[in-house]
Design a protein around this motif. Structure first.
Motif, PDB file in Angstrom:
ATOM      1  N   LEU A  79       5.859   5.031   3.031  1.00 55.39           N
ATOM      2  CA  LEU A  79       6.731   5.349   1.899  1.00 55.39           C
ATOM      3  C   LEU A  79       7.241   6.777   1.989  1.00 55.39           C
ATOM      4  N   ALA A  80       6.394   7.670   2.463  1.00 51.12           N
ATOM      5  CA  ALA A  80       6.761   9.086   2.536  1.00 51.12           C
ATOM      6  C   ALA A  80       7.897   9.343   3.520  1.00 51.12           C
ATOM      7  N   ASP A  81       8.235   8.341   4.326  1.00 50.96           N
ATOM      8  CA  ASP A  81       9.246   8.527   5.369  1.00 50.96           C
ATOM      9  C   ASP A  81      10.645   8.107   4.915  1.00 50.96           C
ATOM     10  N   ILE A  82      10.785   7.709   3.636  1.00 51.39           N
ATOM     11  CA  ILE A  82      12.078   7.231   3.162  1.00 51.39           C
ATOM     12  C   ILE A  82      12.489   7.985   1.894  1.00 51.39           C
ATOM     13  N   ALA A  83      13.799   7.986   1.634  1.00 52.82           N
ATOM     14  CA  ALA A  83      14.340   8.494   0.370  1.00 52.82           C
ATOM     15  C   ALA A  83      14.654   7.288  -0.501  1.00 52.82           C
ATOM     16  N   LEU A  84      14.004   7.204  -1.646  1.00 51.71           N
ATOM     17  CA  LEU A  84      14.174   6.047  -2.512  1.00 51.71           C
ATOM     18  C   LEU A  84      15.482   6.144  -3.294  1.00 51.71           C
ATOM     19  N   LEU A  85      16.151   5.012  -3.407  1.00 52.94           N
ATOM     20  CA  LEU A  85      17.330   4.837  -4.245  1.00 52.94           C
ATOM     21  C   LEU A  85      16.930   4.043  -5.482  1.00 52.94           C
ATOM     22  N   GLY A 129       0.835  -1.191   0.000  1.00 53.90           N
ATOM     23  CA  GLY A 129       0.000   0.000   0.000  1.00 53.90           C
ATOM     24  C   GLY A 129       0.870   1.240   0.000  1.00 53.90           C
ATOM     25  N   ASP A 130       0.642   2.116   0.979  1.00 56.03           N
ATOM     26  CA  ASP A 130       1.439   3.334   1.107  1.00 56.03           C
ATOM     27  C   ASP A 130       2.584   3.169   2.095  1.00 56.03           C
ATOM     28  N   GLY A 131       2.882   1.930   2.461  1.00 54.05           N
ATOM     29  CA  GLY A 131       3.923   1.684   3.433  1.00 54.05           C
ATOM     30  C   GLY A 131       4.984   0.727   2.925  1.00 54.05           C
ATOM     31  N   VAL A 132       5.984   0.488   3.760  1.00 48.64           N
ATOM     32  CA  VAL A 132       7.103  -0.380   3.410  1.00 48.64           C
ATOM     33  C   VAL A 132       7.341  -1.377   4.543  1.00 48.64           C
ATOM     34  N   ILE A 133       7.477  -2.636   4.173  1.00 49.19           N
ATOM     35  CA  ILE A 133       7.881  -3.673   5.118  1.00 49.19           C
ATOM     36  C   ILE A 133       9.401  -3.785   5.046  1.00 49.19           C
ATOM     37  N   ALA A 192       8.662 -14.081   4.042  1.00 49.68           N
ATOM     38  CA  ALA A 192       8.929 -13.335   5.274  1.00 49.68           C
ATOM     39  C   ALA A 192       8.060 -12.098   5.425  1.00 49.68           C
ATOM     40  N   THR A 193       7.470 -11.633   4.320  1.00 53.03           N
ATOM     41  CA  THR A 193       6.680 -10.403   4.367  1.00 53.03           C
ATOM     42  C   THR A 193       5.193 -10.632   4.113  1.00 53.03           C
ATOM     43  N   ALA A 194       4.795 -11.876   3.935  1.00 52.72           N
ATOM     44  CA  ALA A 194       3.385 -12.167   3.687  1.00 52.72           C
ATOM     45  C   ALA A 194       2.540 -11.799   4.899  1.00 52.72           C
ATOM     46  N   ASP A 195       1.463 -11.066   4.650  1.00 47.60           N
ATOM     47  CA  ASP A 195       0.502 -10.677   5.696  1.00 47.60           C
ATOM     48  C   ASP A 195       1.151  -9.896   6.839  1.00 47.60           C
ATOM     49  N   VAL A 196       2.237  -9.177   6.539  1.00 46.76           N
ATOM     50  CA  VAL A 196       2.926  -8.366   7.544  1.00 46.76           C
ATOM     51  C   VAL A 196       2.531  -6.897   7.362  1.00 46.76           C
ATOM     52  N   ARG A 197       2.278  -6.218   8.457  1.00 46.78           N
ATOM     53  CA  ARG A 197       1.940  -4.801   8.387  1.00 46.78           C
ATOM     54  C   ARG A 197       3.189  -3.976   8.064  1.00 46.78           C
ATOM     55  N   PRO A 198       3.036  -2.889   7.306  1.00 46.49           N
ATOM     56  CA  PRO A 198       4.192  -2.035   6.998  1.00 46.49           C
ATOM     57  C   PRO A 198       4.841  -1.481   8.264  1.00 46.49           C
ATOM     58  N   ASP A 199       6.154  -1.297   8.189  1.00 48.67           N
ATOM     59  CA  ASP A 199       6.905  -0.759   9.316  1.00 48.67           C
ATOM     60  C   ASP A 199       6.917   0.761   9.337  1.00 48.67           C
TER      61      ASP A 199
END
Length: 285
Positions: free
Chosen positions: A60-66, A19-23, A50-57
């Motif tokens: 996305l807005a909180d990181i700088a993408l490389l 979604g709008d988050g990152v695991i 390892a990331t199936a059905d895991v809530r984002p940590d």
């Protein structure tokens, strides 16, 4: 899966977009420090589990993408690979029999959201929207029918170019294609299982909302099968290598007068199945 590499609070990492988050993958699979480590180990299924059905940590807005793959061995770019591109040069040459190719350095690219940098040596910064193949399995002399087995996923590229520096030498374009931070790759890598192999992908590039490039991979001169089979005649592709597959007609240099990028411009490269790569432009300081 959509996989990103990022910096958060000064710490590099990689993760899965949900979604709008990152695991965050590193705490869950500590053996892998980067997405490149995952690709080299052939461990995408481990990441998926390892990331199936895991809530984002974190959002996305909180990181700088490389760029999705940091530190690949090779970034190989293909030139003049869409129908009508050869005619754009107006040199009366025949359609190419083989792909045009050149390498780019990782430092010539930034990630999604970071500015492209226009150097003081030239005002001729141009855009080129492209689809990128990310290699997941080593291959030498790959047969066309086996090409899809070597592709881990897809991402996007704005293959920014300093046009007048392409003509500094007789036979190469290396200088104009490798200015630091002149292009971008991202926003993420979509794994190959998410996109039917061979399905035509619709690519558009806009500058400040104006559509400049609009084409599909059905119009490629050299398709993905051919590119992998041809390239691996002379070099072995390794996991994490990226192949930037060519740009459609409509780059800024082809307008009369040319439409060079300038500070404040916003370029968006979009393929619906992959996403949108967005970057602004700033002058080097």
């Amino acid at each position: 899966m959509k996989l990103v590499s990022f910096v958060r609070h000064g710490r590099p990492g990689f993760g899965v977009v949900a979604g709008d988050g990152v695991i965050d993958v590193r705490p869950r699979l500590p053996l892998f420090h980067t997405l490149l480590d995952v690709l080299r180990a052939g461990a995408l299924d481990e990441v998926r589990a390892a990331t199936a059905d895991v809530r984002p940590d974190f959002p996305l807005a909180d990181i700088a993408l490389l760029p999705p793959v940091v530190g690949p061995e090779k970034i190989l770019c293909i030139g003049v690979n869409y129908g009508n591109r050869n005619e754009e040069y107006k040199d009366n040459s025949e359609a190419p029999k083989y792909p045009s190719m050149f390498f780019r350095t990782p430092g010539s690219f930034v990630g999604h959201g970071a500015p492209l940098i226009r150097p003081p040596e030239s005002e001729q910064l141009d855009y080129e929207g492209e689809i990128v193949l990310v290699i997941g399995k080593e291959g030498h002399r790959i047969k066309p029918g086996q090409a899809k087995d070597h592709i881990a996923g897809y991402t996007l590229c704005n293959e920014g170019t300093i046009r007048d520096w392409l003509r500094h030498a007789k036979f190469n374009v290396t200088q104009g294609k490798n200015f630091d931070r002149s292009g971008s790759i991202g926003p993420w890598m979509v794994t190959a299982d998410e996109i039917a192999y061979g399905k035509p992908l619709h690519l558009t590039t806009t500058v400040n909302g104006e559509v400049r490039q609009d084409d599909t991979t059905a119009n490629l001169i050299f398709d993905f099968d051919y590119l992998l089979s041809y390239i691996t005649i002379f070099t072995t592709l390794k996991p994490g290598d990226m192949i930037v597959t060519g740009t459609p007609t409509g780059a800024g240099a082809r307008f009369d007068p040319p439409k060079w990028l300038k500070p404040g411009d916003v370029i968006e490269v979009t393929v619906p199945e992959i996403g949108t790569l967005r970057n602004g432009v700033e002058d080097e300081t």
